[in-house]
Design a protein around this motif. Sequence first.
Motif, PDB file in Angstrom:
ATOM      1  N   SER A 144      70.714  26.485  19.629  1.00 47.15           N
ATOM      2  CA  SER A 144      71.704  26.806  18.610  1.00 47.15           C
ATOM      3  C   SER A 144      71.973  28.298  18.517  1.00 47.15           C
ATOM      4  CB  SER A 144      71.234  26.300  17.236  1.00 47.15           C
ATOM      5  OG  SER A 144      71.132  24.894  17.226  1.00 47.15           O
ATOM      6  N   TYR A 145      71.004  29.111  18.999  1.00 46.05           N
ATOM      7  CA  TYR A 145      71.130  30.564  18.883  1.00 46.05           C
ATOM      8  C   TYR A 145      70.753  31.239  20.195  1.00 46.05           C
ATOM      9  CZ  TYR A 145      71.096  29.339  13.952  1.00 46.05           C
ATOM     10  OH  TYR A 145      71.381  28.772  12.745  1.00 46.05           O
ATOM     11  N   LEU A 146      71.505  32.268  20.528  1.00 50.09           N
ATOM     12  CA  LEU A 146      71.230  33.111  21.681  1.00 50.09           C
ATOM     13  C   LEU A 146      70.997  34.522  21.172  1.00 50.09           C
ATOM     14  CD1 LEU A 146      71.231  33.565  24.817  1.00 50.09           C
ATOM     15  CD2 LEU A 146      73.647  34.152  24.570  1.00 50.09           C
ATOM     16  N   TYR A 147      69.780  35.024  21.338  1.00 45.98           N
ATOM     17  CA  TYR A 147      69.421  36.379  20.911  1.00 45.98           C
ATOM     18  C   TYR A 147      69.474  37.274  22.143  1.00 45.98           C
ATOM     19  CZ  TYR A 147      66.851  39.958  18.248  1.00 45.98           C
ATOM     20  OH  TYR A 147      66.479  41.107  17.600  1.00 45.98           O
ATOM     21  N   ASP A 148      70.397  38.230  22.130  1.00 42.96           N
ATOM     22  CA  ASP A 148      70.673  39.102  23.272  1.00 42.96           C
ATOM     23  C   ASP A 148      70.137  40.493  22.947  1.00 42.96           C
ATOM     24  OD1 ASP A 148      71.819  40.801  25.182  1.00 42.96           O
ATOM     25  OD2 ASP A 148      73.692  39.678  25.260  1.00 42.96           O
ATOM     26  N   ALA A 149      69.047  40.893  23.601  1.00 44.35           N
ATOM     27  CA  ALA A 149      68.439  42.210  23.388  1.00 44.35           C
ATOM     28  C   ALA A 149      68.667  43.067  24.623  1.00 44.35           C
ATOM     29  CB  ALA A 149      66.943  42.077  23.102  1.00 44.35           C
ATOM     30  N   ARG A 150      69.375  44.180  24.448  1.00 45.68           N
ATOM     31  CA  ARG A 150      69.754  45.041  25.573  1.00 45.68           C
ATOM     32  C   ARG A 150      69.067  46.396  25.458  1.00 45.68           C
ATOM     33  NH1 ARG A 150      76.082  44.511  24.547  1.00 45.68           N
ATOM     34  NH2 ARG A 150      75.279  44.712  22.417  1.00 45.68           N
ATOM     35  N   PHE A 151      68.672  46.936  26.598  1.00 46.10           N
ATOM     36  CA  PHE A 151      67.947  48.195  26.635  1.00 46.10           C
ATOM     37  C   PHE A 151      68.554  49.126  27.668  1.00 46.10           C
ATOM     38  CE2 PHE A 151      65.135  44.907  25.209  1.00 46.10           C
ATOM     39  CZ  PHE A 151      64.347  45.484  24.231  1.00 46.10           C
ATOM     40  N   GLN A 152      68.487  50.419  27.380  1.00 45.79           N
ATOM     41  CA  GLN A 152      68.819  51.440  28.370  1.00 45.79           C
ATOM     42  C   GLN A 152      67.511  52.081  28.816  1.00 45.79           C
ATOM     43  OE1 GLN A 152      71.567  54.464  27.066  1.00 45.79           O
ATOM     44  NE2 GLN A 152      71.182  55.763  28.840  1.00 45.79           N
ATOM     45  N   ILE A 153      67.171  51.844  30.084  1.00 43.98           N
ATOM     46  CA  ILE A 153      65.953  52.366  30.679  1.00 43.98           C
ATOM     47  C   ILE A 153      66.351  53.295  31.820  1.00 43.98           C
ATOM     48  CG2 ILE A 153      63.743  51.762  31.764  1.00 43.98           C
ATOM     49  CD1 ILE A 153      64.049  50.513  29.017  1.00 43.98           C
ATOM     50  N   ALA A 154      65.731  54.450  31.900  1.00 46.41           N
ATOM     51  CA  ALA A 154      66.027  55.330  33.044  1.00 46.41           C
ATOM     52  C   ALA A 154      65.761  54.566  34.340  1.00 46.41           C
ATOM     53  CB  ALA A 154      65.167  56.588  32.977  1.00 46.41           C
ATOM     54  N   PHE A 155      66.685  54.639  35.271  1.00 50.09           N
ATOM     55  CA  PHE A 155      66.564  53.817  36.483  1.00 50.09           C
ATOM     56  C   PHE A 155      65.254  54.032  37.236  1.00 50.09           C
ATOM     57  CE2 PHE A 155      71.149  53.294  35.796  1.00 50.09           C
ATOM     58  CZ  PHE A 155      71.268  51.936  35.994  1.00 50.09           C
ATOM     59  N   PRO A 156      64.706  55.246  37.309  1.00 54.82           N
ATOM     60  CA  PRO A 156      63.409  55.398  37.992  1.00 54.82           C
ATOM     61  C   PRO A 156      62.260  54.695  37.275  1.00 54.82           C
ATOM     62  CG  PRO A 156      64.545  57.504  37.872  1.00 54.82           C
ATOM     63  CD  PRO A 156      65.287  56.566  36.979  1.00 54.82           C
ATOM     64  N   ASP A 157      62.470  54.343  35.983  1.00 55.23           N
ATOM     65  CA  ASP A 157      61.411  53.709  35.190  1.00 55.23           C
ATOM     66  C   ASP A 157      61.537  52.192  35.123  1.00 55.23           C
ATOM     67  OD1 ASP A 157      60.294  56.194  34.568  1.00 55.23           O
ATOM     68  OD2 ASP A 157      61.569  56.440  32.791  1.00 55.23           O
ATOM     69  N   VAL A 158      62.571  51.620  35.710  1.00 57.84           N
ATOM     70  CA  VAL A 158      62.796  50.182  35.568  1.00 57.84           C
ATOM     71  C   VAL A 158      61.652  49.371  36.168  1.00 57.84           C
ATOM     72  CG1 VAL A 158      64.275  48.260  36.274  1.00 57.84           C
ATOM     73  CG2 VAL A 158      65.300  50.362  35.397  1.00 57.84           C
ATOM     74  N   ASP A 159      61.131  49.780  37.313  1.00 58.97           N
ATOM     75  CA  ASP A 159      60.019  49.036  37.914  1.00 58.97           C
ATOM     76  C   ASP A 159      58.795  49.050  37.004  1.00 58.97           C
ATOM     77  OD1 ASP A 159      61.500  48.359  40.121  1.00 58.97           O
ATOM     78  OD2 ASP A 159      60.683  49.944  41.409  1.00 58.97           O
ATOM     79  N   ALA A 160      58.485  50.213  36.435  1.00 63.13           N
ATOM     80  CA  ALA A 160      57.341  50.305  35.521  1.00 63.13           C
ATOM     81  C   ALA A 160      57.567  49.436  34.295  1.00 63.13           C
ATOM     82  CB  ALA A 160      57.115  51.759  35.112  1.00 63.13           C
ATOM     83  N   TRP A 161      58.802  49.454  33.772  1.00 61.28           N
ATOM     84  CA  TRP A 161      59.130  48.615  32.619  1.00 61.28           C
ATOM     85  C   TRP A 161      58.940  47.134  32.956  1.00 61.28           C
ATOM     86  CZ3 TRP A 161      60.521  48.897  27.531  1.00 61.28           C
ATOM     87  CH2 TRP A 161      61.113  47.764  26.965  1.00 61.28           C
ATOM     88  N   ASN A 162      59.440  46.716  34.120  1.00 63.17           N
ATOM     89  CA  ASN A 162      59.317  45.314  34.512  1.00 63.17           C
ATOM     90  C   ASN A 162      57.855  44.900  34.660  1.00 63.17           C
ATOM     91  OD1 ASN A 162      62.050  44.627  34.585  1.00 63.17           O
ATOM     92  ND2 ASN A 162      62.303  45.391  36.670  1.00 63.17           N
ATOM     93  N   GLU A 163      57.034  45.789  35.192  1.00 63.88           N
ATOM     94  CA  GLU A 163      55.616  45.476  35.344  1.00 63.88           C
ATOM     95  C   GLU A 163      54.949  45.296  33.983  1.00 63.88           C
ATOM     96  OE1 GLU A 163      53.932  48.552  37.689  1.00 63.88           O
ATOM     97  OE2 GLU A 163      55.033  48.022  39.527  1.00 63.88           O
ATOM     98  N   MET A 164      55.265  46.165  33.046  1.00 66.93           N
ATOM     99  CA  MET A 164      54.658  46.060  31.717  1.00 66.93           C
ATOM    100  C   MET A 164      55.177  44.840  30.977  1.00 66.93           C
ATOM    101  SD  MET A 164      54.356  50.023  30.475  1.00 66.93           S
ATOM    102  CE  MET A 164      53.050  49.620  29.330  1.00 66.93           C
ATOM    103  N   TRP A 165      56.452  44.547  31.157  1.00 69.60           N
ATOM    104  CA  TRP A 165      57.018  43.353  30.530  1.00 69.60           C
ATOM    105  C   TRP A 165      56.311  42.092  31.058  1.00 69.60           C
ATOM    106  CZ3 TRP A 165      60.386  42.283  26.657  1.00 69.60           C
ATOM    107  CH2 TRP A 165      60.855  40.971  26.577  1.00 69.60           C
ATOM    108  N   ALA A 166      56.153  42.011  32.380  1.00 72.90           N
ATOM    109  CA  ALA A 166      55.515  40.845  32.982  1.00 72.90           C
ATOM    110  C   ALA A 166      54.067  40.690  32.517  1.00 72.90           C
ATOM    111  CB  ALA A 166      55.573  40.955  34.503  1.00 72.90           C
ATOM    112  N   GLU A 167      53.378  41.813  32.342  1.00 73.52           N
ATOM    113  CA  GLU A 167      51.957  41.752  31.970  1.00 73.52           C
ATOM    114  C   GLU A 167      51.754  41.500  30.486  1.00 73.52           C
ATOM    115  OE1 GLU A 167      47.887  44.521  32.159  1.00 73.52           O
ATOM    116  OE2 GLU A 167      49.756  45.198  33.133  1.00 73.52           O
ATOM    117  N   HIS A 168      52.570  42.098  29.640  1.00 72.61           N
ATOM    118  CA  HIS A 168      52.281  42.077  28.201  1.00 72.61           C
ATOM    119  C   HIS A 168      53.250  41.245  27.366  1.00 72.61           C
ATOM    120  CE1 HIS A 168      49.290  45.229  28.821  1.00 72.61           C
ATOM    121  NE2 HIS A 168      50.194  45.872  29.550  1.00 72.61           N
ATOM    122  N   ALA A 169      54.488  41.093  27.802  1.00 72.80           N
ATOM    123  CA  ALA A 169      55.476  40.354  27.002  1.00 72.80           C
ATOM    124  C   ALA A 169      55.660  38.925  27.484  1.00 72.80           C
ATOM    125  CB  ALA A 169      56.821  41.087  27.020  1.00 72.80           C
TER     126      ALA A 169
END
Length: 250
Positions: A142-167
């Motif tokens: 019934s609901y779609l929650y759309d969360a958007r982020f601006q991440i510096a492109f060199p940091d996207v891999d680090a962000w993805n790793e932390m997301w996969a591990e902790h979120a």
Amino acid sequence: MIHRILQVSLVLALFAMPAVAQDAGQGEQVYVASFKIGYADLGDWITSYQEHDVSVLQGLQESGLIVGWNVWQHNTGGEYNWRFAVRTDNWAAFAKFWQEYLGQTAELAGVGSQRIGRMIQAHYDEIWDITEVNVPEGLTASYLYDARFQIAFPDVDAWNEMWAEHAAPVLNQAMKDGLLGGWVTEGHNTGGRYNWKVLYLFEEWDDIDDVLGRLLGALTSDPEVWNHMGSLIAAHDDVIWEAVPDPDGM
């Protein structure tokens, strides 16, 4: 309601993958077109969508030009109140899709197409690459929650790793507990300032706070993780969309 059935089927068409996390294949993109429709016109806009757009979109999906599509209307956040997303696994298909879609819907609407076009007060387009899909078969949302982020492109891999591990483990557990219908991550391709997003699918409104509370609690429980992830975010925006009702239910 027939449109409720359509809404559910279109969610599945756009995110048709098993519940187990999978990386999207190369070339899978979602074109998101956001519109600001006058609220007085929204009922007529939805009626026109049902009468003219749905049959055209179904035909374009059956022909293989697109993989799927869905629509949502505004609930909370942002300036736009209609979200239309179409998915393809072939970048070149987008140009042909818009030509076919706009041409066929205008033909069906006839002289009314001018009035429909004038309902649009503003319009915005983005294209996203699908990076991970966690959506079970048979999902209703019934609901779609759309969360958007601006991440510096060199940091996207680090962000993805932390997301996969902790979120990701928190979200997967919320799915097992029946609080979260599914979730999808996407990366920037074209348009807009944001370059990473997560889409949460919910059936019940109250579950939104429960799931996000769990996620925030898990991330803040480790100050090092929280500070690191927070330092990578240059900007952030949330929008909640809801399923489109029948015109008679407006």
